[in-house]
Design a protein around this motif. Structure first.
Motif, PDB file in Angstrom:
ATOM      1  N   UNK A  38       0.789  -1.186   0.135  1.00 64.58           N
ATOM      2  CA  UNK A  38      -0.050   0.231  -0.033  1.00 64.58           C
ATOM      3  C   UNK A  38       0.981   1.296  -0.065  1.00 64.58           C
ATOM      4  N   UNK A  39       0.680   2.165  -0.991  1.00 66.82           N
ATOM      5  CA  UNK A  39       1.550   3.295  -0.911  1.00 66.82           C
ATOM      6  C   UNK A  39       0.796   4.730  -0.632  1.00 66.82           C
ATOM      7  N   UNK A  40      -0.523   4.670  -0.530  1.00 65.14           N
ATOM      8  CA  UNK A  40      -1.354   5.595  -0.076  1.00 65.14           C
ATOM      9  C   UNK A  40      -2.652   5.104   0.329  1.00 65.14           C
ATOM     10  N   UNK A  41      -3.532   5.597   0.837  1.00 67.73           N
ATOM     11  CA  UNK A  41      -4.953   5.556   1.440  1.00 67.73           C
ATOM     12  C   UNK A  41      -5.823   4.801   0.487  1.00 67.73           C
ATOM     13  N   UNK A  42      -5.598   4.973  -0.818  1.00 64.07           N
ATOM     14  CA  UNK A  42      -6.455   4.143  -1.975  1.00 64.07           C
ATOM     15  C   UNK A  42      -5.649   3.872  -2.999  1.00 64.07           C
ATOM     16  N   UNK A 126       7.855   1.461 -17.205  1.00 59.98           N
ATOM     17  CA  UNK A 126       8.342   0.481 -17.533  1.00 59.98           C
ATOM     18  C   UNK A 126      10.001   0.409 -17.257  1.00 59.98           C
ATOM     19  N   UNK A 127      10.455   1.702 -17.060  1.00 58.70           N
ATOM     20  CA  UNK A 127      11.889   1.667 -16.727  1.00 58.70           C
ATOM     21  C   UNK A 127      12.018   1.173 -15.259  1.00 58.70           C
ATOM     22  N   UNK A 128      11.229   1.643 -14.453  1.00 57.86           N
ATOM     23  CA  UNK A 128      11.401   1.150 -12.983  1.00 57.86           C
ATOM     24  C   UNK A 128      10.224  -0.071 -12.655  1.00 57.86           C
ATOM     25  N   UNK A 129       9.522  -0.377 -13.627  1.00 55.32           N
ATOM     26  CA  UNK A 129       8.667  -1.319 -13.415  1.00 55.32           C
ATOM     27  C   UNK A 129       7.700  -1.059 -12.249  1.00 55.32           C
ATOM     28  N   UNK A 130       7.483  -0.084 -11.800  1.00 54.49           N
ATOM     29  CA  UNK A 130       6.651   0.177 -10.730  1.00 54.49           C
ATOM     30  C   UNK A 130       4.964   0.577 -11.563  1.00 54.49           C
ATOM     31  N   UNK A 131       4.169  -0.499 -10.989  1.00 54.48           N
ATOM     32  CA  UNK A 131       2.672  -0.633 -11.380  1.00 54.48           C
ATOM     33  C   UNK A 131       1.970   0.153 -10.149  1.00 54.48           C
ATOM     34  N   UNK A 132       1.014   1.240 -10.464  1.00 52.69           N
ATOM     35  CA  UNK A 132       0.355   1.993  -9.225  1.00 52.69           C
ATOM     36  C   UNK A 132      -0.943   1.874  -9.659  1.00 52.69           C
ATOM     37  N   UNK A 133      -1.931   1.251  -8.708  1.00 60.10           N
ATOM     38  CA  UNK A 133      -3.111   0.998  -8.865  1.00 60.10           C
ATOM     39  C   UNK A 133      -4.257   1.808  -8.029  1.00 60.10           C
ATOM     40  N   UNK A 134      -4.968   2.437  -8.534  1.00 57.52           N
ATOM     41  CA  UNK A 134      -6.039   3.148  -7.512  1.00 57.52           C
ATOM     42  C   UNK A 134      -7.078   2.003  -6.940  1.00 57.52           C
ATOM     43  N   UNK A 135      -7.055   1.879  -5.880  1.00 56.26           N
ATOM     44  CA  UNK A 135      -7.930   0.871  -5.094  1.00 56.26           C
ATOM     45  C   UNK A 135      -9.359   1.442  -5.070  1.00 56.26           C
ATOM     46  N   UNK A 136     -10.257   0.773  -5.861  1.00 55.92           N
ATOM     47  CA  UNK A 136     -11.765   1.073  -5.987  1.00 55.92           C
ATOM     48  C   UNK A 136     -12.637   0.222  -5.125  1.00 55.92           C
TER      49      UNK A 136
END
Length: 194
Positions: A38-42, A126-136
């Motif tokens: 978890x990187x933020x509240x949502x 793609x460079x850092x491979x960091x995927x960020x999703x908004x939790x719905x």
């Protein structure tokens, strides 16, 4: 004395995420991912390389689910990390997982895994491979609830040990969060008065 290991991708506990997606034909896919949280509240962030079928599906559908791997299905959860959806498109049925469509995003929920986070794609680098999703949405099967809340003892989530390459089950309660530390506050306040 401490032993130094140098830079290493190790935290404890390290969650074991099963990321669920659909491809362009609506075929469900899932992969095992351990580097995330978890990187933020949502918001959830996970490291996923661009060559994964899962990543391609997420970029196409702009959605994914994140199920917590459990001790009851450790073999199946490990398997979806061993086989690529690029070469084994039916890997979910091979391991015995069944899916249903999320009500909130265009991605599958794995019926056997009782807790999942449903996400919309927020960003992917793609460079850092960091995927960020908004939790719905967060959903959980009633079988892992106690008094209407997710019960970790019933859920039996697993953690990955990157040092020993093993899975461990979580579950023992050692204290009540935001409560047990009050004893130290009281002791320090008491000593300040004296």
């Amino acid at each position: 004395m401490r032993k130094n290991f140098g830079p290493a991708p190790a935290v404890y506990p390290m969650p074991v995420f099963i990321i669920g997606t659909y491809d362009e034909n609506g075929i469900p896919n899932a992969m095992n991912a351990a580097w995330g949280g978890i990187s933020e509240m949502n918001e959830i962030s996970i490291c996923v390389s661009a060559d994964h079928k899962t990543t391609k599906n997420i970029l196409l559908k702009k959605a994914f689910t994140v199920s917590m791997a459990t001790a009851d299905f450790v073999e199946e959860c490990d398997y979806v990390g061993l086989r690529s959806g690029n070469s084994t498109p039916d890997k979910l049925s091979i391991c015995g997982f069944h899916t249903e469509k999320s009500e909130f995003v265009d991605a599958p929920l794995i019926k056997e895994l009782p807790m999942a986070i449903e996400c919309k794609l927020k960003s992917y680098d793609e460079e850092t491979c960091r995927l960020v999703g908004e939790i719905v949405n967060l959903c959980a099967d009633e079988r892992v609830l106690t008094d209407g809340k997710i019960d970790p003892v019933k859920l039996r989530p697993i953690t990955y040990d990157p040092s020993g390459h093993a899975y461990y089950v979580l579950g023992e309660k050692v204290g009540k969060a935001f409560k047990i530390g009050i004893r130290i506050i009281r002791r320090s306040e008491s000593s300040e008065k004296n």
